[in-house]
Design an enzyme around this catalytic site. Structure first.
Site, PDB file in Angstrom:
ATOM      1  CB  CYS A 139     -18.789  -4.660   4.299  1.00  0.00           C
ATOM      2  SG  CYS A 139     -17.854  -3.245   4.954  1.00  0.00           S
ATOM      3  CB  CYS A 193      -0.915  -0.005   1.213  1.00  0.00           C
ATOM      4  SG  CYS A 193      -2.051   1.411   1.255  1.00  0.00           S
ATOM      5  NE  ARG A 226     -18.216  -5.345  12.500  1.00  0.00           N
ATOM      6  CZ  ARG A 226     -18.597  -4.588  11.483  1.00  0.00           C
ATOM      7  NH1 ARG A 226     -17.760  -3.702  10.976  1.00  0.00           N
ATOM      8  NH2 ARG A 226     -19.797  -4.718  10.969  1.00  0.00           N
ATOM      9  CB  CYS A 278      -1.025  -0.360   8.258  1.00  0.00           C
ATOM     10  SG  CYS A 278      -1.752  -1.559   7.122  1.00  0.00           S
ATOM     11  CB  CYS A 291     -18.682   0.289   7.980  1.00  0.00           C
ATOM     12  SG  CYS A 291     -17.699  -0.612   9.204  1.00  0.00           S
ATOM     13  CB  CYS A 319      -1.597   3.677   8.037  1.00  0.00           C
ATOM     14  SG  CYS A 319      -2.719   4.351   6.774  1.00  0.00           S
ATOM     15  CB  CYS A 344     -15.833  -7.086   5.639  1.00  0.00           C
ATOM     16  SG  CYS A 344     -17.261  -6.788   6.713  1.00  0.00           S
TER      17      CYS A 344
END
Length: 325
Positions: free
Chosen positions: A132, A57, A264, A64, A192, A61, A101
């Site tokens: 999702c 990616c 959640r 991550c 979400c 972040c 998801c």
């Protein structure tokens, strides 16, 4: 019976801070009371999460393992085949999951990938499951294509407060996150969105993160509350562990500020005791991810979850049921 707590989008920081810092037993009682007004307290929704494209990616972040920029060593993979996604979704349904998801480690999807993503949504929908996706930022035409394919939910977490955001991510802004959420909601896809606690933020950042979600024009339908899983070689690998009581307070605040949202209990459950999870359910958490992996992180095995549900007298929400009263 007491009148149900009103749905408000005009909460102030002073109100949210006062709620968060309520004596703990009073806070749990307040959150549980609100939860009972809108949901069956003994039902929890089960979702399953699959990484459909892992690693590489372009975002940085700090938490991550899939970032190509923050020191993590995870290898990048290509988008997996549509039929494999549908086969995995079928297994998830057989295991009791009602929502599937699909997450891709992208800054945003490329147009060449959209046809496959649409086919994944359609295939999972044909199994009778809710769908999702979490794919990063979306352009307007991409939102419409996913909507028309039948996507039910789009996940795009704000991660933390606007103040602390640049300490965690520098490759996109907090406003970018909100813009994507607004595009998704305006197109008619359910939102979400939640965040991560335990990233070295201050208490006020946890409050402001929930406040940012609770003052959106419409509350998110689902609010994932993640506890940081420190990943080796990432900037947050050695961050100090968050006090479990602070985590439960965050769940309770989410429930009180957003009474009709599904809250959640997401990443980090492998480090939570059964008693801590039980407190989170009492405080208003009513959704979990099942399966032994969350994207690239460990998650409790389904047998362990079922044992806890049995001990607590909790049952899983059926497909098409949102647990609301």
């Amino acid at each position: 019976m007491l009148d149900a707590a009103p749905i408000r989008t005009d909460w102030t920081r002073e109100e949210a801070e006062a709620i968060y810092n309520t004596p703990f037993m009073d806070l749990l009682f307040q959150a549980h009371t609100v939860h009972r007004q809108y949901f069956d307290p003994n039902q929890v929704q089960k979702s399953k999460l699959l990484s459909i494209k892992t690693g590489g990616c372009a975002e940085d972040c700090a938490y991550c393992s899939q970032s190509a920029r923050n020191g993590a060593q995870l290898s990048a993979s290509k988008l997996i085949e549509v039929q494999r996604v549908i086969a995995e979704a079928r297994k998830a349904k057989e295991g009791g999951a009602t929502r599937y998801c699909m997450g891709a480690a992208w800054r945003s999807p490329k147009d060449r990938d959209m046809a496959a993503l649409e086919a994944m949504v359609q295939g999972v929908k044909d199994l009778g499951m809710e769908t999702c996706m979490t794919l990063g930022m979306l352009e307007e035409d991409q939102v419409f294509r996913l909507r028309d394919a039948g996507l039910d939910y789009y996940n795009h977490n704000i991660d933390t407060s606007e103040r602390y955001y640049s300490e965690i991510i520098t490759t996109r802004t907090f406003a970018d996150r909100i813009d994507t959420l607004n595009r998704v909601r305006e197109a008619g896809i359910k939102v979400c969105s939640g965040g991560i606690v335990g990233m070295g933020e201050q208490q006020l950042d946890r409050i402001d993160m929930m406040l940012a979600l609770a003052t959106l024009e419409v509350h998110p339908d689902s609010v994932p509350v993640n506890m940081l899983i420190p990943i080796a070689d990432t900037p947050l690998a050695n961050v100090e562990k968050l006090d479990p009581i602070e985590f439960v307070r965050s769940v309770a605040l989410a429930r009180i500020l957003m009474p009709k949202s599904h809250v959640r209990l997401s990443a980090g459950r492998t480090d939570m005791s059964d008693e801590m999870q039980a407190m989170c359910f009492f405080a208003g958490a009513n959704s979990i991810f099942v399966g032994d992996t969350l994207l690239t992180a460990d998650n409790p095995e389904e047998d362990k979850d079922q044992q806890l549900f049995d001990r607590l007298g909790i049952t899983a929400m059926a497909a098409g049921c949102d647990g609301s009263r």
